[in-house]
Design an enzyme around this catalytic site. Structure first.
Site, PDB file in Angstrom:
ATOM      1  N   HIS A   1       0.844  -1.195   0.000  1.00 46.44           N
ATOM      2  CA  HIS A   1       0.000   0.000   0.000  1.00 46.44           C
ATOM      3  C   HIS A   1       0.876   1.240   0.000  1.00 46.44           C
ATOM      4  O   HIS A   1       1.869   1.298   0.726  1.00 46.44           O
ATOM      5  CB  HIS A   1      -0.905   0.023   1.233  1.00 46.44           C
ATOM      6  CG  HIS A   1      -1.749   1.262   1.308  1.00 46.44           C
ATOM      7  ND1 HIS A   1      -2.938   1.377   0.615  1.00 46.44           N
ATOM      8  CD2 HIS A   1      -1.563   2.442   1.938  1.00 46.44           C
ATOM      9  CE1 HIS A   1      -3.442   2.576   0.831  1.00 46.44           C
ATOM     10  NE2 HIS A   1      -2.636   3.249   1.626  1.00 46.44           N
TER      11      HIS A   1
ATOM     12  N   LYS B   1      -8.689  -1.613   5.560  1.00 46.56           N
ATOM     13  CA  LYS B   1      -8.963  -1.976   4.167  1.00 46.56           C
ATOM     14  C   LYS B   1      -8.010  -3.060   3.668  1.00 46.56           C
ATOM     15  O   LYS B   1      -8.393  -3.948   2.921  1.00 46.56           O
ATOM     16  CB  LYS B   1      -8.896  -0.719   3.285  1.00 46.56           C
ATOM     17  CG  LYS B   1     -10.122   0.179   3.513  1.00 46.56           C
ATOM     18  CD  LYS B   1     -10.007   1.540   2.854  1.00 46.56           C
ATOM     19  CE  LYS B   1      -9.232   2.520   3.715  1.00 46.56           C
ATOM     20  NZ  LYS B   1      -9.437   3.932   3.408  1.00 46.56           N
TER      21      LYS B   1
ATOM     22  N   ARG C   1     -15.052  12.216   9.358  1.00 48.69           N
ATOM     23  CA  ARG C   1     -13.793  12.873   9.777  1.00 48.69           C
ATOM     24  C   ARG C   1     -13.447  14.023   8.843  1.00 48.69           C
ATOM     25  O   ARG C   1     -12.983  15.087   9.279  1.00 48.69           O
ATOM     26  CB  ARG C   1     -12.642  11.849   9.792  1.00 48.69           C
ATOM     27  CG  ARG C   1     -12.694  10.884  10.965  1.00 48.69           C
ATOM     28  CD  ARG C   1     -11.818   9.661  10.709  1.00 48.69           C
ATOM     29  NE  ARG C   1     -10.439  10.026  10.450  1.00 48.69           N
ATOM     30  CZ  ARG C   1      -9.610   9.331   9.673  1.00 48.69           C
ATOM     31  NH1 ARG C   1     -10.016   8.229   9.070  1.00 48.69           N
ATOM     32  NH2 ARG C   1      -8.380   9.746   9.493  1.00 48.69           N
TER      33      ARG C   1
ATOM     34  N   ASP D   1     -15.354   2.147   7.872  1.00 44.64           N
ATOM     35  CA  ASP D   1     -14.295   3.113   7.556  1.00 44.64           C
ATOM     36  C   ASP D   1     -14.799   4.151   6.559  1.00 44.64           C
ATOM     37  O   ASP D   1     -14.517   5.341   6.711  1.00 44.64           O
ATOM     38  CB  ASP D   1     -13.057   2.415   7.003  1.00 44.64           C
ATOM     39  CG  ASP D   1     -12.053   3.438   6.469  1.00 44.64           C
ATOM     40  OD1 ASP D   1     -11.543   4.233   7.274  1.00 44.64           O
ATOM     41  OD2 ASP D   1     -11.814   3.467   5.245  1.00 44.64           O
TER      42      ASP D   1
ATOM     43  N   SER E   1      -7.692   3.284   9.558  1.00 44.67           N
ATOM     44  CA  SER E   1      -8.444   3.403   8.315  1.00 44.67           C
ATOM     45  C   SER E   1      -7.739   2.643   7.187  1.00 44.67           C
ATOM     46  O   SER E   1      -8.347   1.824   6.480  1.00 44.67           O
ATOM     47  CB  SER E   1      -8.582   4.896   7.978  1.00 44.67           C
ATOM     48  OG  SER E   1      -9.049   5.087   6.668  1.00 44.67           O
TER      49      SER E   1
HETATM   50  N1  URA Z   1      -6.203   7.429   3.667  1.00 48.70           N
HETATM   51  C1  URA Z   1      -7.136   6.616   4.207  1.00 48.70           C
HETATM   52  O1  URA Z   1      -7.527   5.625   3.609  1.00 48.70           O
HETATM   53  N2  URA Z   1      -7.605   6.906   5.433  1.00 48.70           N
HETATM   54  C2  URA Z   1      -7.205   7.972   6.135  1.00 48.70           C
HETATM   55  O2  URA Z   1      -7.669   8.160   7.235  1.00 48.70           O
HETATM   56  C3  URA Z   1      -6.251   8.830   5.560  1.00 48.70           C
HETATM   57  C4  URA Z   1      -5.764   8.536   4.318  1.00 48.70           C
END
Ligand code: URA
Ligand code: CA
Length: 441
Positions: free
Chosen positions: A82, A187, A168, A161, A183
């Site tokens: 990632h 994923k 957020r 999320d 977050s």
């Molecule tokens: N990228 C994400 O997937 N989540 C975050 O909180 C910040 C950046």
């Protein structure tokens, strides 16, 4: 359990239990807890922070809020990568094939997303016929047979999320390390990864502007992975200028092909070798990063990486002739050099501004409905530390609209800072964070 009590508990600086975290994540996802109470809790978390146990529990509550992809039918250790995002980041198109060629299964779920350029899927669609539409069974079969498949994110991954991130975003609570780390990791874990290599960017073109913040975020994510038995390594890398030379879709695919041939930009090659080496170690195909690096260099040299890209394109319906004849890729109507009016050394290239110029040209999406122009973008010829003379081409612009072209040229020229004194480029790899510790270079 009452949401009011959880808000007060966190507001007063106390630790939330696993049951309390599950309660608010489930309740918010189901719609039984309203935005205003979750907003208040997020603000309390922002100020009081979460400890490692809370952060891990939050991550797993978000993982469990939706589908978890089961990749157990794929042989071998599924190592995902990632990147926290930058400008001109073509690494997946190079890393996927070289790591797969080394025998590590690459089961990549990719997005399209909003951004300066399209996502990995958009870029791959530069190959005529390439498609990510396939069942999960076919996806798994492809990984077992070809060692690599790129799928679209069809599953309902970590819906908690999605909802929390959106909240957020409008309540000034994005930039808390636990919330960001949870977050991203939720994923990755929900998409079935056994092990994860993180490329955490820092610099003007990155989400984490400061190096210290990038290390802290890496520490947070590696600790989550370790707590839930997903071997995780974080590599902190420079994003003070765009990565490589190309920023665009087809342009970046061509750059990836060059790199797979061993003729790519040095720093892009270096990044792929570094990230790939950690993927091989986590995937148990090499005993250490040094051995892994030699394996990957050999894969590039022998053409096995390029061959793997051909196999991926064929397996997903694309025309592999493009790999050997890049002139088949879509070309725009305007190709024009950007000429420097200054002399000196390149001190900085504002990556964000180069990205915005690519967006203006039509390379990316401003809204979900935007249509991407695969042909357009920017190819830089001068990077930090290079000497530029008046009249040199610092970049080439690829455009399909002369008005947009004019705007983009101005933006690119403004993104360059050229100074009289000699400039030494900073190293690309800034450090590594593993479960055992942190190394800064
Ligand atoms: N990228 C994400 O997937 N989540 C975050 O909180 C910040 C950046
Ligand atoms: Ca690039």
């Amino acid at each position: 359990m009452r949401m009011y009590d959880l808000i007060m508990k966190k507001r007063n600086g106390n630790e939330l239990s696993k049951e309390e975290i599950d309660f608010f994540v489930d309740g918010y996802t189901q719609g039984s807890i309203p935005d205003y109470q979750v907003s208040a809790l997020l603000m309390a978390i922002y100020f009081q922070k979460m400890n490692k146990t809370e952060t891990t529990n939050l991550t797993m509550a978000m993982v469990n809020s939706g589908e978890i992809i089961d990749l157990s039918a794929i042989e071998g250790v599924k190592v995902d990568k990632h990147s926290t995002g930058g400008v001109g980041d073509t690494t997946t198109l190079i890393l996927g094939p070289i790591v797969a060629a080394a025998g590590v299964p690459v089961a990549k779920m990719s997005g399209r997303g909003l951004g300066h350029t399209g996502g990995t899927i958009d870029k791959l669609e530069s190959f005529d016929g390439f498609s990510v539409a396939m069942s999960i069974e076919k996806f798994i079969q492809n990984v077992n047979e070809v060692k690599i498949a790129i799928g679209g994110q069809t599953a309902d991954l970590a819906p908690a999320d999605k909802k929390l991130y959106a909240l957020r975003d409008v309540t000034a609570t994005v930039d808390n390390m636990s919330l960001i780390a949870g977050s991203i990791m939720s994923k990755k874990i929900a998409s079935g990864a056994d092990a994860i290599v993180l490329d955490i960017k820092t610099g003007s073109g990155a989400f984490m502007k400061s190096e210290d913040d990038a290390f802290e975020l890496a520490r947070e994510m590696v600790d989550i992975g370790t707590n839930v038995s997903r071997n995780t390594i974080g590599v902190i890398t420079d994003m003070d200028q765009p990565l490589g030379f190309a920023v665009g879709n087809a342009l970046e695919v061509k750059e990836a092909i060059d790199t797979l041939k061993g003729e790519g930009p040095e720093e892009l090659t270096e990044l792929c070798l570094t990230l790939g080496a950690h993927m091989l170690v986590l995937g148990k195909k090499a005993k250490d990063a040094q051995e892994a690096r030699e394996i990957l260099k050999d894969i590039i040299k022998s053409g096995k990486g390029l061959q793997k890209l051909r196999e991926l394109v064929v397996a997903q319906g694309g025309n592999p002739a493009y790999v050997d004849d890049p002139s088949l890729f879509p070309l725009p109507t305007i190709v024009e050099p950007i000429i420097s009016t200054q002399e000196g050394y390149v001190k900085a290239i504002k990556a964000d501004d180069i990205g915005k110029a690519a967006l203006v040209l039509g390379a990316g999406r401003e809204t979900k409905e935007s249509i991407i122009d695969l042909a357009v973008g920017i190819v830089l010829h001068k990077k930090i530390g290079d000497f530029v003379k008046i009249g040199d081409a610092i970049a080439t612009i690829y455009a399909n609209d002369s008005e947009k072209q004019k705007v983009a040229i101005k933006m690119v020229l403004n993104a360059y800072e050229i100074v009289a004194g000699k400039i030494i480029a900073k190293p690309l790899i800034k450090g590594i964070v593993t479960k055992d510790g942190m190394t800064k270079f």
